[in-house]
Design an enzyme around this catalytic site. Structure first.
Site, short mmCIF file in Angstrom:
data_model
loop_
_atom_site.label_atom_id
_atom_site.label_comp_id
_atom_site.label_asym_id
_atom_site.label_seq_id
_atom_site.Cartn_x
_atom_site.Cartn_y
_atom_site.Cartn_z
N LEU A 96 -9.21 118.27 15.15
CA LEU A 96 -9.60 117.02 14.49
C LEU A 96 -10.45 116.17 15.42
O LEU A 96 -10.40 116.31 16.64
CB LEU A 96 -8.34 116.28 14.04
N PRO A 97 -11.22 115.21 14.85
CA PRO A 97 -12.18 114.45 15.66
C PRO A 97 -11.58 113.46 16.65
O PRO A 97 -12.13 113.26 17.74
CB PRO A 97 -13.02 113.71 14.61
N ASN A 101 -7.28 110.42 13.41
CA ASN A 101 -7.22 111.58 12.52
C ASN A 101 -5.97 112.40 12.77
O ASN A 101 -5.33 112.89 11.83
CB ASN A 101 -8.45 112.47 12.71
N THR A 127 -9.24 116.56 20.89
CA THR A 127 -9.28 115.81 22.14
C THR A 127 -8.90 114.37 21.82
O THR A 127 -9.65 113.65 21.14
CB THR A 127 -10.68 115.86 22.78
N LYS A 202 -8.71 117.88 29.73
CA LYS A 202 -9.91 117.86 28.89
C LYS A 202 -10.73 116.59 29.13
O LYS A 202 -11.97 116.63 29.17
CB LYS A 202 -9.52 117.97 27.42
N LYS A 277 -16.63 108.87 22.45
CA LYS A 277 -15.18 108.70 22.28
C LYS A 277 -14.40 109.28 23.45
O LYS A 277 -13.49 108.64 24.00
CB LYS A 277 -14.75 109.35 20.96
#
Length: 330
Positions: A96-97, A101, A127, A202, A277
């Site tokens: 998912l973004p 979400n 992420t 990440k 983001k």
């Protein structure tokens, strides 16, 4: 003699089918053998297809019907909500973004946790903020389910080629269960530690990626303005000390590498908005840990400016295009 050979063939063929059936079922019911997949975007779609290609039965959900329909053409089943995916599969992967979400897909009115099965394995490849990963893990525990944060690196090319790197945070037992699935979508599956450490790894990786992409874009643009051929200067970078992934695999200059977003008008890649983001997450972590990240901070500013100037939906390699536009405006 022919009858004997035919009999041996039938027995051999039957034995092989029984063996394969045992490998895939492992004595489990259908929900044990089915893998759920929620989020079929530029990354999730190819990842889900790789699971199908490796022989898995999957049930999928995405807010965009077109993405679902494409996977159905390859044999996937569809569900009408994340909760319905959870009712049909005990092993679920999400891609998912952003953090909101993930919160919605897992804990919304029709979220996974509303119908999650006992002893389910939930692997989130998004992420997001490490704190959200920890929150999802605690909620999953109340449902007797295991949650792992497992963000990925490698981009769309690696997603399509099943060569992603997975950074998996969570209990060792859960990691061992997930590993057999993730191996079909990547070539490196690394256990980073407890829940949240996958996200931490990440965030650090993407901050470095953003900095290197800006550096490659600046160097390529300067070389071109000095009269150098783009492919030639890239070849020099890639055989010299400036070599990096942003140059030799995902070069941001159009025409240098075929099949990457920069050679497709920066379409179909990792969006600038998502990079901004991720850099925001890195800056939050930098602030909370009092860790100086001056280059990461500058990269964050650059990508935020790009979002304000219409680059949000373009691949993050479009920083090369942004730099060119800035020099023309002066």
């Amino acid at each position: 003699m022919a009858t004997i050979l035919r009999s041996r063939f039938l027995v051999s063929n039957l034995s092989r089918r029984i063996f394969l059936a045992r490998c895939f079922s492992n004595g489990s019911n259908s929900t044990d053998s089915t893998i759920g997949f929620v989020g079929l975007g530029n990354m999730g779609g190819p990842m889900a297809k790789n699971l199908i290609d490796s022989g898995h039965d999957i049930v999928v959900y995405d807010i965009f019907n077109e993405a679902v329909d494409e996977l159905k053409q390859h044999g996937a089943k569809s569900a009408e909500s994340p909760a319905m995916v959870a009712s049909q599969a005990k092993r679920i992967i999400t891609m998912l973004p952003s953090s909101p979400n993930v919160l919605e897909v897992y804990n919304g009115d029709n979220g996974i946790l509303k119908a999650v099965q006992d002893n389910a394995l939930l692997v989130d490849c998004s992420t997001i903020d490490p704190s959200i990963a920890k929150e999802m893990s605690e909620l999953a525990k109340t449902k007797n389910a295991t949650y792992l944060d497992s963000p990925v690196s490698g981009g769309i090319t690696a997603a399509k080629g099943a060569t992603l790197t997975f950074m998996v945070g969570g209990e060792k037992e859960g990691f061992d269960q997930a590993n057999s699935i993730l191996q079909h979508m990547g070539k490196n599956v690394i256990h980073t530690g407890s829940v949240g450490t996958g996200q931490a790894a990440k965030i650090c990786n993407n901050m470095l990626l953003a900095v290197s992409m800006i550096g490659v874009s600046e160097a390529m643009n300067l070389g071109i303005n000095l009269g150098l051929d783009a492919k030639m200067i890239a070849k020099i970078f890639n055989s010299s000390s400036g070599r990096c992934w942003s140059s030799d695999t995902y070069n941001p200059c159009p025409g240098v590498i075929e099949g990457v977003p920069s050679s497709n008008n920066y379409q179909g890649g990792f969006m600038t908005a998502l990079m901004a983001k991720d850099l925001g997450l890195a800056q939050n972590a930098s602030t909370s840990t009092k860790t100086p990240t001056p280059m990461g901070s500058l990269a964050h500013q650059i990508y935020r400016i790009m979002c304000n100037k219409g680059y949000s939906n373009l691949d993050f390699g479009s920083v090369f295009k942004y730099l060119q536009s800035e020099e023309k405006s002066k």
